[in-house]
Write an enzyme that holds these catalytic residues in place. Structure first.
Site, PDB file in Angstrom:
ATOM      1  N   LYS A  85       0.803  -1.233   0.000  1.00  0.00           N
ATOM      2  CA  LYS A  85       0.000   0.000   0.000  1.00  0.00           C
ATOM      3  C   LYS A  85       0.836   1.284   0.000  1.00  0.00           C
ATOM      4  O   LYS A  85       0.587   2.183   0.787  1.00  0.00           O
ATOM      5  CB  LYS A  85      -0.941   0.021   1.196  1.00  0.00           C
ATOM      6  CG  LYS A  85      -2.022  -1.028   1.146  1.00  0.00           C
ATOM      7  CD  LYS A  85      -3.039  -0.827   2.251  1.00  0.00           C
ATOM      8  CE  LYS A  85      -2.433  -0.912   3.617  1.00  0.00           C
ATOM      9  NZ  LYS A  85      -3.425  -0.748   4.690  1.00  0.00           N
ATOM     10  N   ASP A 128      -4.194  -2.522  11.811  1.00  0.00           N
ATOM     11  CA  ASP A 128      -5.334  -1.603  11.854  1.00  0.00           C
ATOM     12  C   ASP A 128      -6.678  -2.322  11.807  1.00  0.00           C
ATOM     13  O   ASP A 128      -7.646  -1.887  12.444  1.00  0.00           O
ATOM     14  CB  ASP A 128      -5.245  -0.553  10.737  1.00  0.00           C
ATOM     15  CG  ASP A 128      -5.217  -1.155   9.330  1.00  0.00           C
ATOM     16  OD1 ASP A 128      -4.877  -2.343   9.189  1.00  0.00           O
ATOM     17  OD2 ASP A 128      -5.525  -0.421   8.380  1.00  0.00           O
TER      18      ASP A 128
END
Length: 470
Positions: free
Chosen positions: A177, A213
């Protein structure tokens, strides 16, 4: 009246995978429909994807090392969800494309967590693609600035570190990412942070814990709703976690949170027969070809670019904009995922389409706007349905593992795609009901929940440490 046919007509999930809706409305001719058809996955196809996903999940759970599997199925240290005994002030460092620092108070008796302060800081691309030293210098600087602004730089607070990249046993296993620092792989994140703070000598932190997360998102929801056992993020990236019943070393079953890292599902080619030529083109032109296959079919980082590539193909085949393109439309990532959200709105979607297309230098007709809207619907609906197939796999696995005829659960979900797209959540939930009929799944949308979840995990682990359980 709702104008989105995908919400009221479940034909997108029929056995043959053909909707016929668009032709009935006369909006799209056969040639355009032929290009969009591969994005419309049937219920049978989604069930097959679910079967393959389950197979890869089971491989990941049995792995000897991470090189053996595509889905890492990371065993986190989180055993059980919040039990409402966590309390006190916690510092949170939340890293996912930018840096958010928070001061969170966990209140006694399970009251709602209180955010006493928060601030977001930029994480420039040159740092995300720079060195380990530059990254952690920046993180430490953000922590110091926040502590100083709150007047608490002399306090030594416990830290929950929410990190949106794959880690196992505290160390990075892969950069994803937009994070491209090869030297970071296999490095212990907490030790790196402690070392740079030690060298600064102008502040310090107490007990610190690293959490992904999506795990933090699930823990945040479970703090309010104990039935929450699944976490989902659909943002620039996508990931899930869930509570798996595993036997510990003593042979006793315990509930352990598994971070699936499902973005990599399909990296071994298992999804190739479901990937379109557009998907393959996007992948080859990406910074990391043959990586994050499932994520590239779902997440916000790629959704807009998929639409752009379809539009260019339609133009090249003289099916859109009278065969005329513009330099802006040909520019990579010029069509934003946020544009999809705007174009799919009920009342003003077509007007927004016209406005957006004109900003790309085009002169669209009303029919062009209709086609572009249907392209957006095809791409975002596929994303929602793939998420549904994945969640159905997880919910059915939990149900089967526990020998239940029916399973009720809650999914904590965060991310701009889920939270901001006007139809995504409904499409996902309707498909999930078809794919997991024995499961009653409710959703608890959370915004910026990973910070609070990281504080809860830190509180949970700190309490265990104080009781001598770790």
């Amino acid at each position: 009246m709702n104008s989105d046919p995908t919400l009221n007509m479940p034909v997108h999930l029929n056995s043959c995978g053909s909707s016929g809706i668009l032709d009935e409305k006369g909006k799209i001719n056969g040639a355009v429909n032929k290009i969009l058809q591969p994005f419309r996955l049937s219920q049978q196809q989604l069930c097959e994807i679910s079967t393959r996903l389950l197979r890869d999940m089971e491989k990941g759970l049995k792995k000897q090392n991470n090189s053996d599997v595509t889905m890492k199925m990371i065993h986190t240290f989180v055993k059980g969800t919040a039990d409402h005994t966590e309390n006190g002030d916690f510092l949170v460092l939340d890293v996912d494309g930018n840096v958010k620092v928070m001061l969170v108070e966990l209140l006694k008796d399970g009251e709602i967590a209180k955010v006493k302060g928060e601030k977001t800081y930029d994480l420039p691309r040159d740092i995300l693609r720079g060195t380990v030293t530059k990254l952690f210098d920046r993180l430490a600087d953000c922590l110091y600035q926040f502590l100083d602004s709150q007047g608490i730089k002399d306090q030594k607070l416990p830290l929950g570190f929410s990190f949106a990249y794959p880690c196992e046993n505290g160390a990075v296993i892969e950069c994803t990412k937009g994070l491209e620092i090869p030297d970071l792989v296999n490095k212990n994140i907490i030790l790196l942070l402690r070392e740079v703070i030690r060298k600064r000598e102008d502040f310090n932190i107490g007990y610190a814990v690293l959490v992904n997360d999506v795990v933090a998102t699930m823990m945040s929801c479970a703090y309010d709703k104990l039935s929450c056992e699944i976490g989902l993020i659909v943002d620039d990236g996508t990931n899930t976690c869930y509570m798996e019943d595993l036997c510990n070393k003593e042979g006793v079953k315990e509930s352990v949170c598994i971070n699936t890292e499902w973005a990599a599902f399909g990296d071994d080619g298992v999804l190739d027969d479901f990937r379109t030529n557009i998907d393959k083109e996007l992948d080859l032109k990406s910074r990391k070809p043959f990586k994050s296959t499932f994520e590239k079919m779902i997440s916000g980082m790629y959704m807009g670019e998929i639409v752009r590539l379809i539009l260019v193909k339609l133009v090249n085949e003289k099916l859109l904009f009278q065969g005329l393109t513009t330099p802006v439309l040909l520019e990579k990532n010029s069509f934003k995922t946020q544009h999809i959200f705007e174009i799919e709105k009920d009342a003003e979607g077509l007007d927004k389409a016209s406005e957006i297309l004109k900003s790309l230098g085009l002169q669209p007709s009303r029919e062009d706007c209709d086609v572009v809207q249907q392209v957006c619907i095809a791409v975002s609906t596929r994303s929602a349905h793939l998420c549904a197939a994945g969640l159905a796999t997880i919910a059915n696995r939990i149900r089967n593992n526990r020998g239940l005829r029916h399973f009720d659960t809650t999914v904590a979900v965060d991310g701009t795609v889920y939270n901001e797209h006007p139809k995504f959540s409904q499409r996902l939930q309707e498909a999930l009901k078809l794919l997991a009929p024995e499961c009653d799944v409710s959703f608890m949308p959370r915004e910026d929940s990973s910070g609070i979840g990281a504080a809860i995990v830190a509180g949970k682990e700190l309490r265990k440490r104080r009781r001598g359980l770790v």
